[in-house]
Motif scaffolding. Structure first.
Motif, short mmCIF file in Angstrom:
data_model
loop_
_atom_site.label_atom_id
_atom_site.label_comp_id
_atom_site.label_asym_id
_atom_site.label_seq_id
_atom_site.Cartn_x
_atom_site.Cartn_y
_atom_site.Cartn_z
N UNK B 158 0.85 -1.18 0.00
CA UNK B 158 0.00 0.00 0.00
C UNK B 158 0.89 1.24 0.00
N UNK B 160 0.29 4.41 -0.29
CA UNK B 160 -0.14 5.54 0.54
C UNK B 160 0.25 5.33 1.99
N UNK B 161 -0.09 4.14 2.50
CA UNK B 161 0.21 3.88 3.90
C UNK B 161 1.72 3.89 4.12
N UNK B 163 3.84 5.77 2.68
CA UNK B 163 4.26 7.15 2.75
C UNK B 163 3.95 7.73 4.13
#
Lengths: 260, 267
Positions: B158, B160-161, B163
């Motif tokens: 993932x 996004x996670x 980041x």
């Protein structure tokens, strides 16, 4: 901006924040503060900018104008990401992803691990606690992609909880989950807010459940987004017990009740 | 069976085993991040480098490696310029690489025979210098994957996670793609530019059939890859077949077999 209670410090501060996708303005001049132990629910139509707002708060998007501070620090300098648990929208997950639930939950600790440091017994114990806390302790060796929507949601929440964060940011946590599971999920996060004083920032399409807990009237309105807020019941008691252990007891009680 | 006694075959086997180890290691992350076509793209650009190497008489494999790394940066650049259309940057570079290679081919008409071995692979012609390069790249890939295993896992699961976990995403992205470029440009020697994606993706496709977790998936992919490389090289050596093609056909046979087994297990 300052609250009179000692455990009600600003956690997320947005000042005059604006954002546009290219020429398309999404958010214009948002100023809002989320205090410790608040439960903030964002209610608004699709495309109103709710997810954009969350993504700016966790640093995935940069505001065009304005400033965001986390725990008092400007976002650019903020490094204590373990204080924040973030669960993005679940539809991004590749259903064939070959990881077990335990591997996914453990990955919530990875940012604290230095290079070459691998997970140890204490980490596995934390993962056990987090899985127990969400009632998915039997699913540890299952592949994440093979679980139901509700179970996947709990696995990702367990990952967000494993490091005992103070702020939980959840983007549409109950999408694709049946009504009964949704209800149980809401009960659980309400419990976390009331009993464990976790600060919440939640985006959900489920207006009824949000409004039931957070009230009909938004504390702040921006464009088509309503910011609905509820404070924790007891702002004077600053003690904080271990979240995952407390939640485990919560699930034990639930299981006990359903048996009797 | 005395083919195994020859120096050139032993070199091929050693080189093959190293390539068979590093392609699925990188391939796992490439496949899970849905960048399967990147191997092909880098390989095609790499061919232009090989052609230039022949033309100006500089070590072709090294020149291919330089081109692959440049292409890696170009992909990242184009990916951010055309956000949401990742495949566009791949199509542009893939055809651009072949276009440049074809021009360079016609400029130096004399080396067509040699270029063939880079298109379809010719591991039996692995030189000492090639073997050294393969060893260095294998070591680099092994170290990078060991050191960054957690980070690469988070990014694959993932982005996004990852980041939000505070990972320097763009740096890690570039590193992954540069490592892929390194792997691809040396693996060209074994299966050739046209078949390179097979080594990156099919072992991973095989392990996705039965992998029960992430580490296990990586392990099975390496196992399948090594079996195919060693088996394919041996079969090709004994019956005098094209080694690259034999390895790839063996990989595909393994995948079909695994899918059939899974079906019969389920029924």
């Amino acid at each position: 901006m300052q609250s009179s209670f000692p455990c009600h410090e600003p956690i997320v501060t947005m000042e005059h924040v604006s954002f546009a996708y290219g020429q398309q303005p999404v958010l214009r001049d948002v100023t809002f503060t989320i205090y410790e132990r608040d439960f903030v629910g964002l209610i608004g139509a699709n495309g109103s900018g709710k997810t954009t707002l969350l993504k700016m708060i966790v640093g995935l998007l940069k505001p065009d104008l304005g400033e965001i501070r986390l725990f008092g620090q400007p976002l650019r300098q903020f490094r204590e990401w373990n204080r924040i648990g973030y669960v993005p929208q679940r539809n991004q997950l590749n259903p064939l992803f070959p990881a077990t639930v335990r591997e996914v939950v453990l990955s919530g600790l990875y940012n604290r691990k230095k290079m070459f440091k691998f997970v140890n017994k204490a980490d596995h114990a934390k993962a056990d606690d987090a899985m127990h806390a969400l009632g998915i302790e039997d699913l540890g060796s299952r592949l994440i992609g093979k679980l139901s929507g509700g179970q996947q949601q709990r696995a990702f929440l367990a990952r967000a909880l494993i490091d005992n964060p103070q702020l939980l940011i959840l983007d549409e946590p109950t999408v694709g989950v049946d009504a009964e599971t949704q209800e149980g999920f809401f009960q659980m996060i309400k419990h976390m807010h009331q009993k464990h004083n976790i600060t919440f920032l939640l985006v959900s399409h489920d207006r009824d459940m949000m409004k039931e807990y957070l009230g009909d009237e938004p504390a702040y309105k921006h464009g088509r987004i309503g910011f609905h807020v509820r404070h924790s019941h007891d702002l004077e008691d600053c003690s904080q017990e271990d979240l995952t252990h407390g939640l485990r007891d919560y699930h034990r009680q639930l299981a006990g009740e359903s048996v009797s | 069976m005395d083919i195994f006694a020859y120096d050139f075959f032993q070199r091929a086997l050693i080189g093959g085993i190293m390539i068979g180890l590093m392609t699925p290691l990188i391939g796992t992350f490439v496949v899970l991040r849905r960048l399967s076509m990147i191997g092909d793209t880098l390989a095609h650009v790499s061919i232009a480098g090989v052609a230039l190497g022949f033309l100006i008489d500089i070590y072709p494999l090294g020149m291919g490696l330089v081109f692959a790394i440049l292409a890696a940066f170009a992909i990242e650049k184009l990916r951010s310029a055309y956000k949401g259309y990742a495949e566009l940057s791949i199509a542009i570079l893939l055809s651009g690489g072949i276009a440049l290679a074809s021009i360079l081919f016609t400029l130096g008409k004399g080396f067509n025979m040699n270029v063939n071995s880079y298109l379809f692979g010719n591991i039996l012609s692995l030189s000492q210098l090639d073997l050294l390069l393969v060893t260095v790249v294998t070591a680099a890939v092994l170290i990078a994957v060991l050191v960054l295993f957690k980070e690469l896992f988070l990014m694959a699961l993932d982005e996004d996670a990852a980041s939000v976990n505070g990972l320097p995403l763009s740096l890690l992205n570039i590193l992954t793609i540069v490592l892929t470029a390194l792997v691809v440009s040396v693996a060209i020697k074994i299966v050739g530019a046209l078949l390179i994606s097979a080594l990156l993706t099919i072992p991973v496709a095989c392990s996705l059939v039965f992998g029960r977790g992430f580490k296990q998936t990586v392990f099975i992919a390496v196992l399948v890859s090594e079996l195919a490389v060693i088996g394919g090289l041996s079969i090709a050596g004994i019956w005098n077949l094209a080694p690259g093609g034999t390895i790839v056909m063996l990989l595909i046979a393994t995948l079909v077999l695994l899918l059939l087994v899974r079906r019969s297990v389920r029924v």
